[in-house]
Design an enzyme around this catalytic site. Structure first.
Site, short mmCIF file in Angstrom:
data_model
loop_
_atom_site.label_atom_id
_atom_site.label_comp_id
_atom_site.label_asym_id
_atom_site.label_seq_id
_atom_site.Cartn_x
_atom_site.Cartn_y
_atom_site.Cartn_z
CG HIS A 157 -9.93 3.06 1.86
ND1 HIS A 157 -10.04 1.70 1.69
CD2 HIS A 157 -8.77 3.26 2.54
CE1 HIS A 157 -8.99 1.10 2.25
NE2 HIS A 157 -8.21 2.02 2.77
CB SER B 152 -0.89 0.00 1.24
OG SER B 152 -1.43 1.28 1.48
CB SER B 153 0.40 4.63 -1.38
OG SER B 153 -0.89 4.90 -0.86
CB CYS B 154 -0.33 3.71 4.12
SG CYS B 154 -0.34 1.96 4.55
CE LYS C 144 -1.06 -4.79 3.02
NZ LYS C 144 -1.30 -6.06 2.30
CE1 TYR D 97 -3.52 -3.02 5.38
CE2 TYR D 97 -2.74 -1.00 4.35
CZ TYR D 97 -3.29 -2.25 4.24
OH TYR D 97 -3.59 -2.77 3.00
#
Length: 312
Positions: free
Chosen positions: A180, A108-110, A141, A137
């Site tokens: 989201h 994920s981009s997070c 990842k 999270y």
């Protein structure tokens, strides 16, 4: 991958996994293996090991994860870290033990630092502090990326990773407590339209910028990488374009046909100021997105209308 390869899609009922499954079928891959969460608890190491021993997949798309928006990430911090660590560790280890030809892990981009330079280049990983609201999270990842790198380094496994930007599309989560921003806006504006509500409240200031990729484009990119990419370095997947949350809200409002007022609740968190992916590596490999945001939101709203009973 060959058309008759045994391909396991972990998380096939979710938005990402279902899009990958559709994409594989559309491209002629007919030997796709799936299990629902009731049939296989991916947090159970022994159950995952037994599944791999029985099914012997050649390729694995690791799209299973516990996911949610700002509220869910911040409230269920232990669940997001624990569940995601177990899911990815069990699948990656079993893929190694049972000599899977190739595995694609989806992050994920997070994973990127909250204040990383924009656009986000792959090399910015671990260069600063994470956004606190979704840190558990993100850490899970990041651990998945590092697991793939470690199994490649120690055992020679062809495990690759890809980092999608914000996603939307069929089979999204429309629960207002856990979703989201984009699906939440679709549901809010639709219900306000049906109920003739005078205004819709939206969280934050509307100033953060976000990039959005349709799930079908992501799936196409994942199959493309599985077919062509074999390097250790993970790859960003996105459009390379972003919009403000305010502009997004206006676009969803127009698509739904809601005519009331927008009210911004600035007591609610904005999250990271900007998350735009640098997708130059993916473009150089030969892949670009095809579904633009206006078209994608319109199609997603029609899917929402067709499947409201299942979604809400």
């Amino acid at each position: 991958m060959h058309k008759n390869s045994r391909i396991y899609v972990a998380g096939h009922r979710g938005m990402v996994g279902s899009a990958i499954t559709r994409c594989l079928h559309n491209k002629g891959y007919h030997n796709v293996i799936t299990r629902t969460s009731s049939e296989l608890d991916l947090r159970n190491q022994a159950a995952v090991a037994d599944f791999f021993a029985e099914e012997k997949p050649d390729y694995v798309f690791l799209a299973a994860a516990k996911v949610g928006g700002i509220w869910a990430n911040n409230i269920y911090r232990a669940d997001f870290l624990y569940d995601n660590l177990l899911i990815e560790a069990n699948i990656i280890h079993s893929a190694y033990r049972h000599q899977v030809d190739k595995l694609l892990f989806l992050g994920s981009s997070c994973i990127y630092p909250k204040l990383a330079p924009q656009p986000l280049k792959e090399e910015y990983l671990l260069s600063g502090y994470l956004e606190p609201t979704n840190e558990p999270y993100a850490i899970a990842k990041i651990a998945g990326i590092k697991l793939c790198e470690a199994y490649r380094s120690q055992y020679g496994c062809n495990f690759i990773s890809a980092m999608p930007t914000n996603l939307y599309g069929p089979n999204d989560n429309y629960d207002l407590q856990g979703s989201h921003v984009l699906p939440a806006l679709i549901r809010k504006f639709h219900e306000a339209k049906i109920e003739n509500q005078p205004f819709v409240e939206v969280w934050g200031t509307g100033s953060p910028r976000r990039e959005f990729l349709h799930a079908d484009d992501l799936a196409d990119a994942c199959v493309f990488l599985m077919e062509t990419y074999n390097d250790e370095a993970f790859v960003n997947i996105g459009t390379g374009e972003d919009v403000t949350i305010r502009a997004l809200a206006e676009l969803v409002k127009e698509t739904v046909g809601y005519e009331g007022e927008l009210r911004w609740n600035t007591d609610k968190p904005d999250g990271t100021p900007r998350k735009l992916m640098d997708v130059s590596r993916l473009h150089q490999l030969g892949w670009q997105h095809r579904i633009e945001l206006t078209e994608g939101i319109a199609a997603t709203y029609q899917d929402f209308l067709r499947n409201q009973e299942a979604y809400v």
